[in-house]
Write a protein that holds these residues in place. Structure first.
Motif, PDB file in Angstrom:
ATOM      1  N   GLN A  62     -88.723 -23.685  28.398  1.00 56.99           N
ATOM      2  CA  GLN A  62     -88.349 -22.544  28.972  1.00 56.99           C
ATOM      3  C   GLN A  62     -87.672 -22.749  30.463  1.00 56.99           C
ATOM      4  O   GLN A  62     -88.726 -23.111  31.348  1.00 56.99           O
ATOM      5  CB  GLN A  62     -89.651 -21.530  29.068  1.00 56.99           C
ATOM      6  CG  GLN A  62     -90.248 -21.078  27.840  1.00 56.99           C
ATOM      7  CD  GLN A  62     -89.558 -19.956  27.481  1.00 56.99           C
ATOM      8  OE1 GLN A  62     -90.452 -19.239  27.067  1.00 56.99           O
ATOM      9  NE2 GLN A  62     -88.339 -19.259  27.621  1.00 56.99           N
ATOM     10  N   ALA A  63     -86.683 -22.368  30.685  1.00 62.30           N
ATOM     11  CA  ALA A  63     -86.040 -22.423  32.091  1.00 62.30           C
ATOM     12  C   ALA A  63     -86.096 -21.160  33.045  1.00 62.30           C
ATOM     13  O   ALA A  63     -86.198 -20.242  32.193  1.00 62.30           O
ATOM     14  CB  ALA A  63     -84.434 -22.731  32.363  1.00 62.30           C
ATOM     15  N   THR A  64     -86.266 -21.283  34.302  1.00 57.95           N
ATOM     16  CA  THR A  64     -86.602 -20.196  34.943  1.00 57.95           C
ATOM     17  C   THR A  64     -85.479 -19.723  35.735  1.00 57.95           C
ATOM     18  O   THR A  64     -85.525 -18.753  36.399  1.00 57.95           O
ATOM     19  CB  THR A  64     -87.788 -20.341  35.940  1.00 57.95           C
ATOM     20  OG1 THR A  64     -87.689 -21.635  36.649  1.00 57.95           O
ATOM     21  CG2 THR A  64     -89.247 -20.576  35.140  1.00 57.95           C
ATOM     22  N   ASP A  65     -84.518 -20.652  36.147  1.00 56.09           N
ATOM     23  CA  ASP A  65     -83.364 -20.186  36.740  1.00 56.09           C
ATOM     24  C   ASP A  65     -82.173 -21.298  36.268  1.00 56.09           C
ATOM     25  O   ASP A  65     -82.386 -22.107  35.473  1.00 56.09           O
ATOM     26  CB  ASP A  65     -83.498 -20.483  38.427  1.00 56.09           C
ATOM     27  CG  ASP A  65     -83.708 -22.029  38.599  1.00 56.09           C
ATOM     28  OD1 ASP A  65     -82.718 -22.877  38.577  1.00 56.09           O
ATOM     29  OD2 ASP A  65     -84.836 -22.175  39.403  1.00 56.09           O
ATOM     30  N   VAL A  66     -80.959 -20.696  36.607  1.00 60.61           N
ATOM     31  CA  VAL A  66     -79.740 -21.320  36.071  1.00 60.61           C
ATOM     32  C   VAL A  66     -79.661 -22.719  36.656  1.00 60.61           C
ATOM     33  O   VAL A  66     -79.519 -23.725  35.658  1.00 60.61           O
ATOM     34  CB  VAL A  66     -78.505 -20.557  36.654  1.00 60.61           C
ATOM     35  CG1 VAL A  66     -77.304 -21.084  36.207  1.00 60.61           C
ATOM     36  CG2 VAL A  66     -78.435 -18.931  36.153  1.00 60.61           C
ATOM     37  N   ILE A  67     -79.931 -23.126  37.573  1.00 58.42           N
ATOM     38  CA  ILE A  67     -79.689 -24.370  37.836  1.00 58.42           C
ATOM     39  C   ILE A  67     -80.751 -25.418  37.235  1.00 58.42           C
ATOM     40  O   ILE A  67     -80.349 -26.454  36.844  1.00 58.42           O
ATOM     41  CB  ILE A  67     -79.910 -24.707  39.495  1.00 58.42           C
ATOM     42  CG1 ILE A  67     -78.949 -23.944  40.194  1.00 58.42           C
ATOM     43  CG2 ILE A  67     -79.917 -26.266  39.893  1.00 58.42           C
ATOM     44  CD1 ILE A  67     -77.498 -24.532  40.165  1.00 58.42           C
ATOM     45  N   GLU A  68     -82.051 -24.936  36.972  1.00 54.55           N
ATOM     46  CA  GLU A  68     -82.651 -25.777  36.197  1.00 54.55           C
ATOM     47  C   GLU A  68     -82.614 -25.678  34.807  1.00 54.55           C
ATOM     48  O   GLU A  68     -82.731 -26.922  34.243  1.00 54.55           O
ATOM     49  CB  GLU A  68     -84.269 -25.037  36.323  1.00 54.55           C
ATOM     50  CG  GLU A  68     -85.112 -25.734  35.514  1.00 54.55           C
ATOM     51  CD  GLU A  68     -86.569 -25.010  35.309  1.00 54.55           C
ATOM     52  OE1 GLU A  68     -87.240 -24.804  34.278  1.00 54.55           O
ATOM     53  OE2 GLU A  68     -86.644 -24.171  36.236  1.00 54.55           O
ATOM     54  N   ALA A  69     -81.882 -24.824  34.092  1.00 52.00           N
ATOM     55  CA  ALA A  69     -81.369 -25.042  32.894  1.00 52.00           C
ATOM     56  C   ALA A  69     -80.160 -25.732  32.733  1.00 52.00           C
ATOM     57  O   ALA A  69     -80.217 -26.538  31.853  1.00 52.00           O
ATOM     58  CB  ALA A  69     -80.915 -23.423  32.332  1.00 52.00           C
ATOM     59  N   LEU A  70     -79.478 -25.984  33.737  1.00 53.70           N
ATOM     60  CA  LEU A  70     -78.170 -26.832  33.793  1.00 53.70           C
ATOM     61  C   LEU A  70     -78.587 -28.191  34.027  1.00 53.70           C
ATOM     62  O   LEU A  70     -78.314 -29.195  33.313  1.00 53.70           O
ATOM     63  CB  LEU A  70     -77.196 -26.513  34.835  1.00 53.70           C
ATOM     64  CG  LEU A  70     -76.425 -25.119  34.479  1.00 53.70           C
ATOM     65  CD1 LEU A  70     -75.533 -24.757  35.646  1.00 53.70           C
ATOM     66  CD2 LEU A  70     -75.426 -25.380  33.068  1.00 53.70           C
ATOM     67  N   LYS A  71     -79.777 -28.426  34.743  1.00 53.13           N
ATOM     68  CA  LYS A  71     -80.129 -29.916  34.767  1.00 53.13           C
ATOM     69  C   LYS A  71     -80.941 -30.227  33.520  1.00 53.13           C
ATOM     70  O   LYS A  71     -80.881 -31.291  33.407  1.00 53.13           O
ATOM     71  CB  LYS A  71     -81.124 -29.795  36.167  1.00 53.13           C
ATOM     72  CG  LYS A  71     -80.612 -29.698  37.383  1.00 53.13           C
ATOM     73  CD  LYS A  71     -81.609 -29.723  38.610  1.00 53.13           C
ATOM     74  CE  LYS A  71     -81.133 -29.700  39.809  1.00 53.13           C
ATOM     75  NZ  LYS A  71     -81.731 -29.667  40.857  1.00 53.13           N
ATOM     76  N   HIS A  72     -81.300 -29.572  32.858  1.00 50.79           N
ATOM     77  CA  HIS A  72     -82.038 -29.840  31.633  1.00 50.79           C
ATOM     78  C   HIS A  72     -80.854 -30.398  30.636  1.00 50.79           C
ATOM     79  O   HIS A  72     -81.194 -31.245  29.873  1.00 50.79           O
ATOM     80  CB  HIS A  72     -82.874 -28.571  31.128  1.00 50.79           C
ATOM     81  CG  HIS A  72     -83.633 -28.884  29.772  1.00 50.79           C
ATOM     82  ND1 HIS A  72     -84.665 -29.481  29.661  1.00 50.79           N
ATOM     83  CD2 HIS A  72     -83.305 -28.422  28.672  1.00 50.79           C
ATOM     84  CE1 HIS A  72     -84.936 -29.617  28.371  1.00 50.79           C
ATOM     85  NE2 HIS A  72     -84.147 -28.905  27.639  1.00 50.79           N
ATOM     86  N   ILE A  73     -79.960 -29.359  30.570  1.00 49.89           N
ATOM     87  CA  ILE A  73     -79.090 -29.760  29.691  1.00 49.89           C
ATOM     88  C   ILE A  73     -78.380 -30.996  29.808  1.00 49.89           C
ATOM     89  O   ILE A  73     -78.021 -31.956  29.079  1.00 49.89           O
ATOM     90  CB  ILE A  73     -77.910 -28.640  29.541  1.00 49.89           C
ATOM     91  CG1 ILE A  73     -78.599 -27.335  29.009  1.00 49.89           C
ATOM     92  CG2 ILE A  73     -76.666 -29.008  28.792  1.00 49.89           C
ATOM     93  CD1 ILE A  73     -77.535 -26.058  29.214  1.00 49.89           C
ATOM     94  N   LYS A  74     -78.287 -31.071  31.206  1.00 45.50           N
ATOM     95  CA  LYS A  74     -77.394 -32.581  31.827  1.00 45.50           C
ATOM     96  C   LYS A  74     -78.402 -33.538  31.377  1.00 45.50           C
ATOM     97  O   LYS A  74     -78.048 -34.846  30.937  1.00 45.50           O
ATOM     98  CB  LYS A  74     -77.282 -32.471  33.156  1.00 45.50           C
ATOM     99  CG  LYS A  74     -76.655 -33.599  33.770  1.00 45.50           C
ATOM    100  CD  LYS A  74     -75.904 -33.471  35.272  1.00 45.50           C
ATOM    101  CE  LYS A  74     -75.331 -34.539  35.568  1.00 45.50           C
ATOM    102  NZ  LYS A  74     -74.628 -34.055  37.068  1.00 45.50           N
ATOM    103  N   LEU A  75     -79.646 -33.628  31.760  1.00 44.69           N
ATOM    104  CA  LEU A  75     -80.594 -34.787  31.498  1.00 44.69           C
ATOM    105  C   LEU A  75     -80.867 -34.945  29.872  1.00 44.69           C
ATOM    106  O   LEU A  75     -81.498 -36.168  29.461  1.00 44.69           O
ATOM    107  CB  LEU A  75     -81.956 -34.279  32.175  1.00 44.69           C
ATOM    108  CG  LEU A  75     -82.112 -34.427  33.800  1.00 44.69           C
ATOM    109  CD1 LEU A  75     -83.271 -33.945  34.212  1.00 44.69           C
ATOM    110  CD2 LEU A  75     -81.512 -35.728  34.226  1.00 44.69           C
TER     111      LEU A  75
END
Length: 153
Positions: free
Chosen positions: A132-145
């Motif tokens: 569960q991502a809480t913000d866009v940057i966190e979600a994008l970092k998750h995808i990248k990692l």
């Protein structure tokens, strides 16, 4: 707000008498993955911002197969034509459909954040299984990692 939209809207523009402005893409391509990658395309009212945006979406979006469409326009003669054609993740969000941000800027940002996360979760459902991502940057970092996606932000 689709992620990696198709070229349907650009095809509609082509039917209604498109004037080739694809040469501007050759100025944008070198900026990708550079420190100058953030662009603002500004024009006065009724001077083709939507057409320019639809052109860029059709050219860059991984959700398209636009080689045949663009092969007859100016960008096809640029050495970077195939390097960037339909090779990038695109997030399309039409801000005009959400009222004015001045009305309640905090609510506007919350809605933006919520919708982008929802679209990213849908587009990359295999990566967000239980996450569960809480913000866009966190979600994008998750995808990248957790993927092989080359994301720049």
């Amino acid at each position: 707000m689709p992620i990696n939209p198709d070229n349907y809207d650009f095809n509609r523009v082509l039917i209604s008498g498109y004037v080739d402005k694809t040469g501007t893409i050759s100025f944008i391509n070198p900026l990708i993955d550079s420190e100058n990658a953030f662009l603002c395309i500004a024009r006065p009212r009724s001077f083709g911002k939507s057409v320019a945006l639809k052109t860029l979406i059709a050219y860059y979006s991984k959700g398209c197969d636009s080689k045949d469409i663009f092969s007859k326009y100016e960008i096809a003669h640029d050495p970077s034509f195939l390097e960037h054609l339909n090779q990038h993740n695109v997030i399309y969000w039409d801000m005009s459909s959400y009222g004015t941000p001045e009305a309640d800027f905090d609510q506007f940002l919350k809605e933006f954040n919520k919708q982008v996360i929802r679209e990213l979760t849908y587009a990359y459902s295999d990566l967000f299984n239980g996450y569960q991502a809480t913000d866009v940057i966190e979600a994008l970092k998750h995808i990248k990692l957790t993927s092989n996606e080359n994301l720049s932000f």
